[in-house]
Motif scaffolding. Structure first.
Motif, PDB file in Angstrom:
ATOM      1  N   ILE A  46      75.326  48.396 116.242  1.00  0.00           N
ATOM      2  CA  ILE A  46      75.521  49.750 115.726  1.00  0.00           C
ATOM      3  C   ILE A  46      76.409  50.523 116.680  1.00  0.00           C
ATOM      4  O   ILE A  46      76.175  50.537 117.888  1.00  0.00           O
ATOM      5  N   SER A  47      77.452  51.147 116.149  1.00  0.00           N
ATOM      6  CA  SER A  47      78.379  51.917 116.976  1.00  0.00           C
ATOM      7  C   SER A  47      78.853  53.125 116.181  1.00  0.00           C
ATOM      8  O   SER A  47      79.558  52.987 115.183  1.00  0.00           O
ATOM      9  N   ILE A  48      78.470  54.317 116.622  1.00  0.00           N
ATOM     10  CA  ILE A  48      78.814  55.539 115.913  1.00  0.00           C
ATOM     11  C   ILE A  48      80.051  56.201 116.493  1.00  0.00           C
ATOM     12  O   ILE A  48      80.916  56.686 115.773  1.00  0.00           O
ATOM     13  N   ALA A  49      80.178  56.199 117.830  1.00  0.00           N
ATOM     14  CA  ALA A  49      81.252  56.941 118.502  1.00  0.00           C
ATOM     15  C   ALA A  49      82.652  56.613 117.988  1.00  0.00           C
ATOM     16  O   ALA A  49      83.458  57.528 117.805  1.00  0.00           O
ATOM     17  N   PRO A  50      83.021  55.346 117.740  1.00  0.00           N
ATOM     18  CA  PRO A  50      84.390  55.062 117.271  1.00  0.00           C
ATOM     19  C   PRO A  50      84.715  55.679 115.908  1.00  0.00           C
ATOM     20  O   PRO A  50      85.886  55.776 115.547  1.00  0.00           O
ATOM     21  N   SER A  51      83.698  56.102 115.159  1.00  0.00           N
ATOM     22  CA  SER A  51      83.943  56.695 113.844  1.00  0.00           C
ATOM     23  C   SER A  51      84.203  58.194 113.917  1.00  0.00           C
ATOM     24  O   SER A  51      84.476  58.823 112.900  1.00  0.00           O
ATOM     25  N   ARG A  63      84.063  66.049 112.813  1.00  0.00           N
ATOM     26  CA  ARG A  63      83.706  65.289 111.621  1.00  0.00           C
ATOM     27  C   ARG A  63      83.889  63.798 111.913  1.00  0.00           C
ATOM     28  O   ARG A  63      84.532  63.419 112.883  1.00  0.00           O
ATOM     29  N   PHE A  64      83.361  63.009 111.031  1.00  0.00           N
ATOM     30  CA  PHE A  64      83.661  61.589 111.090  1.00  0.00           C
ATOM     31  C   PHE A  64      85.077  61.362 110.578  1.00  0.00           C
ATOM     32  O   PHE A  64      85.479  61.955 109.576  1.00  0.00           O
ATOM     33  N   GLN A  65      85.833  60.486 111.255  1.00  0.00           N
ATOM     34  CA  GLN A  65      87.199  60.215 110.809  1.00  0.00           C
ATOM     35  C   GLN A  65      87.255  59.024 109.871  1.00  0.00           C
ATOM     36  O   GLN A  65      88.252  58.805 109.203  1.00  0.00           O
ATOM     37  N   GLY A  66      86.218  58.244 109.801  1.00  0.00           N
ATOM     38  CA  GLY A  66      86.203  57.062 108.943  1.00  0.00           C
ATOM     39  C   GLY A  66      84.927  56.291 109.177  1.00  0.00           C
ATOM     40  O   GLY A  66      83.879  56.861 109.423  1.00  0.00           O
ATOM     41  N   PHE A  67      84.995  54.981 109.122  1.00  0.00           N
ATOM     42  CA  PHE A  67      83.840  54.132 109.413  1.00  0.00           C
ATOM     43  C   PHE A  67      84.369  52.886 110.111  1.00  0.00           C
ATOM     44  O   PHE A  67      84.540  51.828 109.505  1.00  0.00           O
ATOM     45  N   LEU A  68      84.646  53.022 111.403  1.00  0.00           N
ATOM     46  CA  LEU A  68      85.201  51.913 112.180  1.00  0.00           C
ATOM     47  C   LEU A  68      84.135  50.859 112.456  1.00  0.00           C
ATOM     48  O   LEU A  68      82.972  51.177 112.692  1.00  0.00           O
ATOM     49  N   TRP A 179      82.740  58.641 102.183  1.00  0.00           N
ATOM     50  CA  TRP A 179      81.999  59.779 102.722  1.00  0.00           C
ATOM     51  C   TRP A 179      81.942  60.863 101.650  1.00  0.00           C
ATOM     52  O   TRP A 179      82.969  61.257 101.104  1.00  0.00           O
ATOM     53  N   PHE A 180      80.739  61.349 101.336  1.00  0.00           N
ATOM     54  CA  PHE A 180      80.536  62.441 100.396  1.00  0.00           C
ATOM     55  C   PHE A 180      80.101  63.689 101.164  1.00  0.00           C
ATOM     56  O   PHE A 180      79.139  63.634 101.930  1.00  0.00           O
ATOM     57  N   TRP A 241      94.724  54.546 106.139  1.00  0.00           N
ATOM     58  CA  TRP A 241      94.627  55.968 106.437  1.00  0.00           C
ATOM     59  C   TRP A 241      93.301  56.504 105.927  1.00  0.00           C
ATOM     60  O   TRP A 241      92.738  56.015 104.966  1.00  0.00           O
ATOM     61  N   THR A 242      92.814  57.549 106.570  1.00  0.00           N
ATOM     62  CA  THR A 242      91.683  58.294 106.037  1.00  0.00           C
ATOM     63  C   THR A 242      91.855  59.749 106.457  1.00  0.00           C
ATOM     64  O   THR A 242      92.691  60.067 107.300  1.00  0.00           O
ATOM     65  N   ASN A 243      91.079  60.659 105.857  1.00  0.00           N
ATOM     66  CA  ASN A 243      91.163  62.065 106.246  1.00  0.00           C
ATOM     67  C   ASN A 243      89.778  62.607 106.541  1.00  0.00           C
ATOM     68  O   ASN A 243      88.773  61.916 106.376  1.00  0.00           O
ATOM     69  N   THR A 244      89.698  63.870 106.984  1.00  0.00           N
ATOM     70  CA  THR A 244      88.419  64.465 107.354  1.00  0.00           C
ATOM     71  C   THR A 244      88.187  65.741 106.564  1.00  0.00           C
ATOM     72  O   THR A 244      89.095  66.328 106.000  1.00  0.00           O
ATOM     73  N   LEU A 245      86.946  66.173 106.559  1.00  0.00           N
ATOM     74  CA  LEU A 245      86.557  67.375 105.820  1.00  0.00           C
ATOM     75  C   LEU A 245      87.232  68.617 106.390  1.00  0.00           C
ATOM     76  O   LEU A 245      87.307  68.810 107.590  1.00  0.00           O
ATOM     77  N   ALA A 246      87.733  69.474 105.492  1.00  0.00           N
ATOM     78  CA  ALA A 246      88.300  70.768 105.865  1.00  0.00           C
ATOM     79  C   ALA A 246      89.419  70.625 106.881  1.00  0.00           C
ATOM     80  O   ALA A 246      89.552  71.425 107.797  1.00  0.00           O
ATOM     81  N   ALA A 247      90.249  69.598 106.756  1.00  0.00           N
ATOM     82  CA  ALA A 247      91.367  69.399 107.678  1.00  0.00           C
ATOM     83  C   ALA A 247      92.476  68.673 106.944  1.00  0.00           C
ATOM     84  O   ALA A 247      92.234  67.884 106.040  1.00  0.00           O
ATOM     85  N   SER A 248      93.711  68.961 107.338  1.00  0.00           N
ATOM     86  CA  SER A 248      94.854  68.315 106.707  1.00  0.00           C
ATOM     87  C   SER A 248      95.349  67.136 107.523  1.00  0.00           C
ATOM     88  O   SER A 248      96.283  66.460 107.135  1.00  0.00           O
ATOM     89  N   ILE A 249      94.704  66.893 108.690  1.00  0.00           N
ATOM     90  CA  ILE A 249      95.134  65.807 109.559  1.00  0.00           C
ATOM     91  C   ILE A 249      94.714  64.476 108.955  1.00  0.00           C
ATOM     92  O   ILE A 249      93.552  64.284 108.582  1.00  0.00           O
ATOM     93  N   LEU A 250      95.655  63.564 108.867  1.00  0.00           N
ATOM     94  CA  LEU A 250      95.347  62.217 108.400  1.00  0.00           C
ATOM     95  C   LEU A 250      95.208  61.303 109.602  1.00  0.00           C
ATOM     96  O   LEU A 250      96.008  61.357 110.532  1.00  0.00           O
ATOM     97  N   HIS A 251      94.205  60.465 109.584  1.00  0.00           N
ATOM     98  CA  HIS A 251      93.954  59.559 110.697  1.00  0.00           C
ATOM     99  C   HIS A 251      94.357  58.139 110.317  1.00  0.00           C
ATOM    100  O   HIS A 251      93.932  57.626 109.281  1.00  0.00           O
ATOM    101  N   GLU A 252      95.177  57.521 111.142  1.00  0.00           N
ATOM    102  CA  GLU A 252      95.519  56.122 110.934  1.00  0.00           C
ATOM    103  C   GLU A 252      94.451  55.267 111.596  1.00  0.00           C
ATOM    104  O   GLU A 252      94.221  55.366 112.798  1.00  0.00           O
ATOM    105  N   ILE A 253      93.790  54.449 110.812  1.00  0.00           N
ATOM    106  CA  ILE A 253      92.710  53.604 111.303  1.00  0.00           C
ATOM    107  C   ILE A 253      93.252  52.201 111.581  1.00  0.00           C
ATOM    108  O   ILE A 253      93.821  51.560 110.700  1.00  0.00           O
ATOM    109  N   GLN A 254      93.091  51.745 112.792  1.00  0.00           N
ATOM    110  CA  GLN A 254      93.399  50.367 113.158  1.00  0.00           C
ATOM    111  C   GLN A 254      92.078  49.728 113.550  1.00  0.00           C
ATOM    112  O   GLN A 254      91.556  49.954 114.634  1.00  0.00           O
ATOM    113  N   ASP A 255      91.563  48.938 112.639  1.00  0.00           N
ATOM    114  CA  ASP A 255      90.199  48.451 112.785  1.00  0.00           C
ATOM    115  C   ASP A 255      90.170  46.925 112.765  1.00  0.00           C
ATOM    116  O   ASP A 255      91.166  46.267 112.458  1.00  0.00           O
TER     117      ASP A 255
END
Length: 276
Positions: A46-51, A63-68, A179-180, A241-255
């Motif tokens: 289990i690893s929460i921090a990378p997400s 917010r969570f940026q994804g689910f790494l 994510w809901f 790519w993924t995005n976060t709540l209430a933000a326009s920043i898109l996060h590139e996920i390399q997983d």
């Protein structure tokens, strides 16, 4: 790939039978198996921090940026089904063609607990507290492994122990997640992976290898039952790519999904020998 695997088995058996190569045919063994799929190492951790969304040092993640999954796949105990075709080169040495299907659900409760403790409660611009319920849902890990084996068998009366080295391919389905975030009674924000260059991969095919130990008991000249422990591993890098709540920043996920699985299975096999 499944169709190709089964076609090879059918064509092989028909070819041997049609030409009456009895001695060759008698060295063939067909087996079926099923049992548990036990996640091992990073695959179950289990690893929460990378997400979490990257923020300046000392700040609280927003917010969570994804689910790494590169540090923790959070795979739970699952099931496995197997099929193998074995050819006995000598009384001690054999080769095999194998198929293994595994499925593991993904434990999303750690993210849920962390979200509820850190992000669910908010305060608006007027200082009034409110809540933003959130939840994470994810597809399970579904893997289809096709691999070759070369092994050694050690007979002990009606029993024998088999040791096999394995190498092949793991066709791992990408486990889509969502994510809901419930902003209001009637409005919900949904965040999920989407493509960087082309579609988000549905199939992550990578080289797999491992070892198998099998204990076999002879019920008759043709029929065996067995108990096997099969360890297989593979690494599956991917980008999206993924995005976060209430933000326009898109996060590139390399997983990377670090598949580590121990299939503990009970099986039966049929040896195409001569008369009973």
């Amino acid at each position: 790939m499944k169709k190709l695997f089964f076609s090879i088995i059918i064509v092989f058996i028909n070819h041997v039978g049609s030409f009456g190569q009895e001695k060759f045919f008698e060295k063939i063994e067909l087996g079926f198996s099923g049992g548990l799929a036990v996640p091992v190492g990073h695959f179950k951790e289990i690893s929460i921090a990378p997400s979490l969304e990257p923020v300046p040092p000392g700040s609280i993640p927003e917010r969570f940026q994804g689910f790494l999954k590169n540090e923790g796949g959070q795979a739970e105990l699952g099931y496995s089904l197997g099929l193998n075709l074995t050819y006995h080169l000598t009384p001690s040495v054999f080769i095999s063609l194998n198929y293994l299907k595994t499925q593991h659900t993904i434990d999303t409760h750690p993210q849920q607990i962390y979200y509820d403790a850190n992000f669910k409660s908010e305060i608006d611009l007027n200082g009034v507290p409110f809540e933003v319920p959130g939840r994470l849902e994810s597809d399970p890990y579904r893997a289809n492994l096709f691999y070759l084996g070369i092994g050694y068998r050690l007979p002990i009366n009606r029993m024998e122990v088999r040791f096999t080295g394995l190498a092949g391919m793991n066709n791992l389905e990408f486990p889509f997640y969502i994510w809901f975030f419930q902003i209001s009674e009637t409005f919900e924000i949904i965040s999920r992976p989407f493509p960087i260059d082309g579609p988000v991969p549905t199939s992550l095919r990578e080289f797999a290898y491992g070892l198998e130990t099998k204990l076999t008991y002879s019920l008759s000249q043709k029929l065996n039952m067995n108990l096997a422990a099969t360890y297989l591993r593979s690494d599956h890098p991917h980008d999206y790519w993924t995005n976060t709540l209430a933000a326009s920043i898109l996060h590139e996920i390399q997983d990377e999904i670090r598949y580590r699985n121990l299939a503990v299975q009970f099986g039966v096999s049929y040896r195409f020998t001569g008369k009973e």
